[in-house]
Design an enzyme around this catalytic site. Structure first.
Site, PDB file in Angstrom:
ATOM      1  N   THR A  26       1.134  -0.984   0.069  1.00  0.00           N
ATOM      2  CA  THR A  26       0.432   0.319   0.479  1.00  0.00           C
ATOM      3  C   THR A  26       0.754   1.209  -0.553  1.00  0.00           C
ATOM      4  O   THR A  26       0.390   2.195  -0.587  1.00  0.00           O
ATOM      5  CB  THR A  26      -0.977   0.030   0.842  1.00  0.00           C
ATOM      6  OG1 THR A  26       0.455  -0.305   2.274  1.00  0.00           O
ATOM      7  CG2 THR A  26      -1.660  -0.636   0.781  1.00  0.00           C
ATOM      8  N   SER A  59      31.257  -5.733   4.726  1.00  0.00           N
ATOM      9  CA  SER A  59      30.716  -6.432   5.744  1.00  0.00           C
ATOM     10  C   SER A  59      30.813  -7.742   6.680  1.00  0.00           C
ATOM     11  O   SER A  59      31.667  -8.637   5.910  1.00  0.00           O
ATOM     12  CB  SER A  59      29.249  -7.330   4.728  1.00  0.00           C
ATOM     13  OG  SER A  59      27.978  -7.952   5.424  1.00  0.00           O
ATOM     14  N   GLY A 114      12.194 -10.552   3.891  1.00  0.00           N
ATOM     15  CA  GLY A 114      11.040  -9.649   3.902  1.00  0.00           C
ATOM     16  C   GLY A 114      10.587  -8.645   5.389  1.00  0.00           C
ATOM     17  O   GLY A 114       9.977  -7.979   5.552  1.00  0.00           O
ATOM     18  N   LEU A 115      12.206  -8.575   6.193  1.00  0.00           N
ATOM     19  CA  LEU A 115      12.231  -8.050   7.351  1.00  0.00           C
ATOM     20  C   LEU A 115      13.221  -6.381   6.936  1.00  0.00           C
ATOM     21  O   LEU A 115      13.788  -6.199   7.684  1.00  0.00           O
ATOM     22  CB  LEU A 115      13.663  -8.905   8.662  1.00  0.00           C
ATOM     23  CG  LEU A 115      12.222  -9.685   8.668  1.00  0.00           C
ATOM     24  CD1 LEU A 115      13.312 -10.938   9.375  1.00  0.00           C
ATOM     25  CD2 LEU A 115      10.792  -9.687   9.148  1.00  0.00           C
ATOM     26  N   SER A 118      17.298  -4.584   3.188  1.00  0.00           N
ATOM     27  CA  SER A 118      18.100  -3.469   2.580  1.00  0.00           C
ATOM     28  C   SER A 118      17.986  -1.915   3.335  1.00  0.00           C
ATOM     29  O   SER A 118      18.727  -1.308   3.210  1.00  0.00           O
ATOM     30  CB  SER A 118      17.310  -3.444   1.317  1.00  0.00           C
ATOM     31  OG  SER A 118      16.313  -3.342   1.361  1.00  0.00           O
ATOM     32  N   GLU A 150      17.381   3.629  -3.279  1.00  0.00           N
ATOM     33  CA  GLU A 150      16.709   1.797  -2.602  1.00  0.00           C
ATOM     34  C   GLU A 150      16.423   1.947  -4.924  1.00  0.00           C
ATOM     35  O   GLU A 150      16.387   1.083  -5.416  1.00  0.00           O
ATOM     36  CB  GLU A 150      15.654   1.630  -1.992  1.00  0.00           C
ATOM     37  CG  GLU A 150      15.721  -0.184  -2.513  1.00  0.00           C
ATOM     38  CD  GLU A 150      15.436  -0.858  -1.133  1.00  0.00           C
ATOM     39  OE1 GLU A 150      15.663  -0.574  -0.325  1.00  0.00           O
ATOM     40  OE2 GLU A 150      14.887  -2.357  -1.616  1.00  0.00           O
ATOM     41  N   ASP A 162       9.728   0.732   4.422  1.00  0.00           N
ATOM     42  CA  ASP A 162      10.778   0.515   4.945  1.00  0.00           C
ATOM     43  C   ASP A 162      11.523   1.037   5.720  1.00  0.00           C
ATOM     44  O   ASP A 162      11.859   1.101   6.881  1.00  0.00           O
ATOM     45  CB  ASP A 162      11.676  -0.534   4.418  1.00  0.00           C
ATOM     46  CG  ASP A 162      10.969  -1.763   3.770  1.00  0.00           C
ATOM     47  OD1 ASP A 162       9.454  -1.677   4.252  1.00  0.00           O
ATOM     48  OD2 ASP A 162      11.087  -2.141   2.914  1.00  0.00           O
ATOM     49  N   TYR A 212       7.703  -6.997  -8.101  1.00  0.00           N
ATOM     50  CA  TYR A 212       7.660  -5.949  -6.914  1.00  0.00           C
ATOM     51  C   TYR A 212       7.272  -4.627  -7.939  1.00  0.00           C
ATOM     52  O   TYR A 212       6.872  -4.187  -7.984  1.00  0.00           O
ATOM     53  CB  TYR A 212       8.712  -5.713  -6.162  1.00  0.00           C
ATOM     54  CG  TYR A 212       8.334  -4.762  -5.446  1.00  0.00           C
ATOM     55  CD1 TYR A 212       8.153  -4.853  -3.324  1.00  0.00           C
ATOM     56  CD2 TYR A 212       8.109  -3.351  -4.998  1.00  0.00           C
ATOM     57  CE1 TYR A 212       7.929  -4.114  -3.084  1.00  0.00           C
ATOM     58  CE2 TYR A 212       8.223  -2.215  -4.577  1.00  0.00           C
ATOM     59  CZ  TYR A 212       8.184  -2.707  -3.199  1.00  0.00           C
ATOM     60  OH  TYR A 212       8.010  -1.591  -2.670  1.00  0.00           O
TER      61      TYR A 212
HETATM   62  P1  ADP Z   1      15.125  -7.177   2.802  1.00  0.00           P
HETATM   63  O1  ADP Z   1      15.477  -6.286   2.131  1.00  0.00           O
HETATM   64  O2  ADP Z   1      13.630  -7.564   2.889  1.00  0.00           O
HETATM   65  O3  ADP Z   1      16.182  -8.503   3.501  1.00  0.00           O
HETATM   66  P2  ADP Z   1      15.851  -7.378   0.372  1.00  0.00           P
HETATM   67  O4  ADP Z   1      16.780  -8.379  -1.457  1.00  0.00           O
HETATM   68  O5  ADP Z   1      15.727  -5.851  -0.199  1.00  0.00           O
HETATM   69  O6  ADP Z   1      15.874  -7.973   1.338  1.00  0.00           O
HETATM   70  O7  ADP Z   1      17.729  -7.104   0.690  1.00  0.00           O
HETATM   71  C1  ADP Z   1      18.557  -7.043   1.109  1.00  0.00           C
HETATM   72  C2  ADP Z   1      20.235  -7.275   0.622  1.00  0.00           C
HETATM   73  O8  ADP Z   1      20.463  -6.552   1.474  1.00  0.00           O
HETATM   74  C3  ADP Z   1      20.951  -8.584   0.734  1.00  0.00           C
HETATM   75  O9  ADP Z   1      20.643  -9.348  -0.765  1.00  0.00           O
HETATM   76  C4  ADP Z   1      22.378  -7.538   0.002  1.00  0.00           C
HETATM   77  O10 ADP Z   1      22.277  -7.094  -0.556  1.00  0.00           O
HETATM   78  C5  ADP Z   1      21.981  -6.618   1.171  1.00  0.00           C
HETATM   79  N1  ADP Z   1      21.967  -6.465   2.360  1.00  0.00           N
HETATM   80  C6  ADP Z   1      21.777  -6.861   3.815  1.00  0.00           C
HETATM   81  N2  ADP Z   1      22.434  -7.170   5.178  1.00  0.00           N
HETATM   82  C7  ADP Z   1      23.908  -6.743   4.531  1.00  0.00           C
HETATM   83  C8  ADP Z   1      24.958  -6.908   5.360  1.00  0.00           C
HETATM   84  N3  ADP Z   1      24.906  -7.344   7.150  1.00  0.00           N
HETATM   85  N4  ADP Z   1      25.754  -7.056   4.461  1.00  0.00           N
HETATM   86  C9  ADP Z   1      25.603  -6.784   3.503  1.00  0.00           C
HETATM   87  N5  ADP Z   1      24.753  -6.524   2.563  1.00  0.00           N
HETATM   88  C10 ADP Z   1      23.035  -7.048   3.332  1.00  0.00           C
HETATM   89 MG    MG Z   2      14.287  -4.804   1.078  1.00  0.00          MG
END
Ligand code: ADP
Ligand code: MG
Length: 378
Positions: A26, A59, A114-115, A118, A150, A162, A212
């Protein structure tokens, strides 16, 4: 990476993930959402490195890092770097005060579940750089520039929920956010004796980003068709069930299904808010099941794993309601479970899930918590 050996942190930032109680998809339709940050997060440590423009980010979660120059922040082939580079790029559009920095980050937030790891990544970086270099950005500016990052660097045409939830949340509350006006209200949430249990399906189907963006386009197409009869309508948020009915004949079937989900889901957010205020927990649960039905059959962003877990939960009296949370195609289901039934529910759901999909379910409890925080260390 060289800087890791002598790294001494000047600033620690904790940037949380989020759940959304209800109101899926939404946000980019300018409607309502009801999210809150959770106690799973990404921790960043920052230090200025004394150079004018050399930056290093590492990371620990992925055990990998990279170096870049502030003068060259083009998109990368490596997915996760884009969240970093995108935020730096957006900050540099607003100020020329950034200088060289080193950053180490570490996460206990499942990624792609989904948490919103990103948004936690984007907002934590923005928050940290804002503190480190005294950029004077407001929280809302950091939310908005993270969302833009994003779009432009990661390629997901996400709404604002988010990032807003990650930065603005307050312990013990969900945020009723109007994504059109950005007006927000903190709604106390007390579900006792029930708990919020997430079941991580551990699948994250790779259509998530492309589909999406397709859903967003489908909604826009719906609005264009509705505007032929109702020229004042600017978004699906302004479409009532009556308007939708009057336009049904003009809308291709798929577009009608998408629009009807959004119109119903928007109303569910407002209804949910009332139920929370009146502590009508049975109704809270009922809305979750209704929402999942919409997510699965009308918006078609669920998957067999999520559907299985939501269906499974219906066999348990201890579970008031459940649905897939997040953008879709896997990730976590959110379940409202009586404290006395949590253990048995988790045990049996895990066994059933394992035998059906051969995947170890990852269950955990979440509590509404505060947004991004920073602590100076020297
Ligand atoms: P969500 O936001 O639901 O977790 P997304 O696909 O939108 O899923 O985002 C996930 C992406 O964010 C990962 O594939 C990576 O590229 C990045 N990311 C998340 N956490 C980390 C981390 N701790 N270190 C490096 N990249 C991360
Ligand atoms: Mg995300």
């Amino acid at each position: 990476m060289e800087f890791l050996d002598s790294f001494k942190s000047e600033l620690e930032v904790v940037s949380p993930g989020r759940i959304n109680l209800i109101g899926e998809h939404t946000d980019y339709n300018m409607g309502y959402v009801l999210p809150t940050a959770i106690e799973k997060n990404i921790t960043f440590n920052f230090k200025k490195n004394g150079t004018p423009d050399t930056c290093s980010v590492y990371s620990k979660t992925f055990d990998t890092g990279f170096e870049f120059n502030l003068k060259e922040v083009a998109r990368s082939e490596v997915e996760w770097r884009n969240y970093i580079l995108g935020v730096v790029n957006e900050i540099q559009k607003r100020t020329d005060q950034l200088q060289g920095f080193d950053c180490i980050l570490e996460s206990n937030l499942p990624t792609g579940s989904g948490l919103s790891s990103s948004a936690a990544l984007e907002c934590g970086l923005a928050f940290g750089l804002n503190e480190l270099f005294n950029l004077g950005l407001t929280k809302l500016e950091m939310v908005q520039l993270s969302q833009t990052a994003e779009h432009t660097y990661a390629g997901t045409q996400c709404g604002i929920m988010d990032q807003f939830a990650s930065v603005m949340s307050k312990e013990g509350h969900v945020i009723l956010l109007d994504c059109q006006s950005l007006e927000s209200n903190y709604i106390p949430i007390n579900l006792q004796p029930y708990k919020i249990i997430l079941l991580n399906t551990k699948v994250s189907h790779n259509l998530a980003t492309s589909e999406y963006n397709v859903r967003k386009k489908e909604c826009e197409e719906g609005v264009e068709i509705i505007q032929r009869k109702y020229p004042k309508v600017r978004s699906l948020r302004e479409v009532t069930p009556e308007i939708l009915d009057a336009c049904k004949i003009d809308l291709p079937e798929v577009i009608y299904k998408r629009c009807s989900f959004i119109v119903a889901e928007n109303k569910r957010v407002l209804d949910m808010t009332e139920h929370l205020k009146k502590n009508k927990l049975e109704q809270v649960g009922k809305l979750l099941y209704e929402a999942h039905e919409g997510i699965s059959s009308y918006y078609e962003v669920s998957c067999p794993e999520s559907d299985f877990l939501v269906d499974f939960s219906k066999k348990y009296d201890a579970v008031l309601g459940a649905r897939q949370t997040g953008g879709g195609f896997g990730g976590c289901t959110l379940n409202i479970v009586h404290q006395n039934g949590v253990e048995a529910f988790i045990k049996e759901a895990s066994a059933a899930y394992k035998s059906k999909f051969d995947i170890e379910l990852e269950p955990f409890e979440v509590k509404p918590t505060g947004g991004t925080s920073a602590k100076e260390l020297v």
